[in-house]
Design an enzyme around this catalytic site. Sequence first.
Site, PDB file in Angstrom:
ATOM      1  N   LYS A  36       0.850  -1.198   0.000  1.00 25.48           N
ATOM      2  CA  LYS A  36       0.000   0.000   0.000  1.00 25.48           C
ATOM      3  C   LYS A  36       0.888   1.251   0.000  1.00 25.48           C
ATOM      4  CE  LYS A  36      -0.239  -0.112   5.027  1.00 25.48           C
ATOM      5  NZ  LYS A  36      -1.041  -0.504   6.196  1.00 25.48           N
ATOM      6  N   TYR A  38      16.561  29.996   6.184  1.00 26.41           N
ATOM      7  CA  TYR A  38      15.389  30.671   6.754  1.00 26.41           C
ATOM      8  C   TYR A  38      15.461  30.672   8.280  1.00 26.41           C
ATOM      9  CZ  TYR A  38      13.065  30.519   2.191  1.00 26.41           C
ATOM     10  OH  TYR A  38      12.727  30.692   0.880  1.00 26.41           O
TER      11      TYR A  38
HETATM   12  C1  LIG Z   1      -0.161  -1.542   6.717  1.00 32.74           C
HETATM   13  C2  LIG Z   1      -0.712  -2.813   7.214  1.00 32.74           C
HETATM   14  C3  LIG Z   1       0.128  -3.903   7.431  1.00 32.74           C
HETATM   15  C4  LIG Z   1       1.623  -3.832   7.303  1.00 32.74           C
HETATM   16  O1  LIG Z   1       2.163  -3.116   8.398  1.00 32.74           O
HETATM   17  P1  LIG Z   1       3.751  -3.113   8.688  1.00 32.74           P
HETATM   18  O2  LIG Z   1       3.854  -2.542  10.043  1.00 32.74           O
HETATM   19  O3  LIG Z   1       4.350  -2.235   7.635  1.00 32.74           O
HETATM   20  O4  LIG Z   1       4.203  -4.504   8.571  1.00 32.74           O
HETATM   21  C5  LIG Z   1      -0.452  -5.101   7.803  1.00 32.74           C
HETATM   22  N1  LIG Z   1      -1.794  -5.197   7.960  1.00 32.74           N
HETATM   23  C6  LIG Z   1      -2.621  -4.170   7.770  1.00 32.74           C
HETATM   24  C7  LIG Z   1      -4.075  -4.349   7.964  1.00 32.74           C
HETATM   25  C8  LIG Z   1      -2.125  -2.941   7.406  1.00 32.74           C
HETATM   26  O5  LIG Z   1      -2.947  -1.907   7.232  1.00 32.74           O
END
Ligand SMILES: *Cc1c(COP(=O)(O)O)cnc(C)c1O
Length: 380
Positions: free
Chosen positions: A46, A267
């Site tokens: 994702k 800045y």
């Molecule tokens: C993002 C997510 C993961 C992966 O999480 P990590 O901490 O990057 O391993 C697993 N399960 C769900 C439901 C998620 O939203």
Amino acid sequence: MSRPPYTESFPLFRPIHARIDFDALRHNYLRTRELAGGARMWAVIKANAYGHGITRIARGLAGLADGFALLDLEDAVRLREAGITQPILLLEGFFSPKDLPEIAARQLTVVVHTFEQLDWLASVSLPAGTRVPLFLKINSGMNRLGIPPAQAMAALARLRAWPHAGVIGLMTHFADADGERGVETQLARFRPLTEGFDGPLTMANSAALLRFPQTHADWVRPGILLYGASPATAYASAEQIGLKPVMRFEAKVIAVQHLQPGERIGYGGIFTAERAMRIGTVACGYADGYPRHAPNGTPVAVDGVRSRLVGRVSMDMISVDLTDIPAAALGSVVELWGEHVSLDDVAAAAGTVNYELLCALALRVPAVEVGNADVSALTG
Ligand SMILES: *Cc1c(COP(=O)(O)O)cnc(C)c1O
């Protein structure tokens, strides 16, 4: 000055890139699989594969991953069109009943986490013989998504009664697998539902996978581990886990300034030269995804030598200390994170987490791929 060949790969006019190492990616996948002790793995891609490029990372793992997990139907379709044939899990399910025909046609696996989604399933008509694999998500204490445990059996019965239900699994997600509370309270609520249940179970994100083997079950869902960063820096560094950073974020020095003691930089003038200093202006700013809250002293590496950020991060530039690196000059390569500077150190300095830094990498930063993508399995 001679430099390693990778420094020649800045592909755009502006000298900045994120170097994505397929060999490190595959190494991390295999290391994570070792830790997962036999569980199958949804590679979580994702958020544009945590900033690494979703189709790029899917290509990198095409012959290895048991499945891919993501949020967007458009991304899932893109992976199918690229020839990815493994299961693809939609982690938040569907947001409207109109998405179901495409989900079914693309043979995606769907999380169901609300009773409204159960109603939507019942409301659509799909071609006869269509089977959609499903995971019912249980809210075991995260209180974000999921059916309360007390209603899980009723929801499960409705899923089973849906004529298009394929294999049905159970899922939950932990709120504090990287923290002191751990997973036990949530496990105690989830476990009774799984007794006598014969479908696949999935619970563990990276932190749970790493710290709590009792959560491994049939499928684990690692994200951050695959990219070579630690899900629980308080417990183990990426290096201690045996991971390699997949992303190396680099930009070049585009100007050099000579400061007298007492002169200020950038800045707000938040850094004052303590002595005569040589400062490199680097083609990377917060519009590239470098954290604007990174303070004076945040580590960087200049041509492989550790140094520090000085002055406030601008939109398109930062300043780094070259005073003790006489060989550094215009054109020197500054690593923001990757090999010499750990992402976790930058995250700690900037008061954030490795996840946010990776996801925030801006689209304007070009990626350069090194190593071999595992594309042998691709059909498209
Ligand atoms: C993002 C997510 C993961 C992966 O999480 P990590 O901490 O990057 O391993 C697993 N399960 C769900 C439901 C998620 O939203």
